[in-house]
Design a protein around this motif. Structure first.
Motif: not given
Length: 144
Positions: A25-30, A32-33, A36, A108-109
């Motif tokens: 949640l903190e580091t993989h904003e790319f 999709k919910e 995840r 993307d990270n």
């Protein structure tokens, strides 16, 4: 900083999964919910295929790792311990003691890519999808 480890056992899966989720949640904003949530169900099934450890500073769990032969398959740090040197400490240990030579990173990270580059890894290949066939490009990195 005195980092120690214990083997990740089934009784620890909930702790590791909680760290995984908060870290993602903190580091993989790319991410999709929906992906995840799917990954959250899959992660525990991977634990039995890797040499997995919980990492501690004193009694505090700071993260977990999983290796398979020379591959770092997973490294997740509790968000409250990110950018404090713990990840580097763990990766350097795994390079030295577990002979880790390879890691795959989401393209993307950016922070993870910079982290692994700082720890001596370079990109040698790229895939357009992750291992599960999802549309997340992956950088394949190896120790330089």
């Amino acid at each position: 900083m005195q980092v120690t480890k214990t083997k990740l056992e089934e009784k620890d899966y909930a702790v590791a999964l909680d760290i995984w989720e908060r870290s993602v949640l903190e580091t993989h904003e790319f991410l999709k919910e929906s992906d995840r949530l799917e990954l959250k169900k899959e992660i525990p099934t991977y634990f039995k295929y890797v040499e997995a450890y919980l990492w501690y500073d004193d009694d505090e769990v700071i993260g977990f790792s999983g290796t398979n032969e020379q591959n770092l398959e997973m490294l997740f740090i509790d968000p409250k311990y990110i950018n404090q040197g713990y990840g580097t400490n763990i990766v350097q240990y795994l390079i030295k003691e577990n002979k880790v030579q390879f890691v795959d990173v989401n393209k993307d990270n950016d922070n993870a890519i910079k982290f692994y580059e700082k720890n001596g890894f370079i990109k040698y290949d790229e895939s357009q999808k992750d291992e599960q066939g999802r549309d997340y490009p992956i950088l394949h990195m190896k120790l330089a």
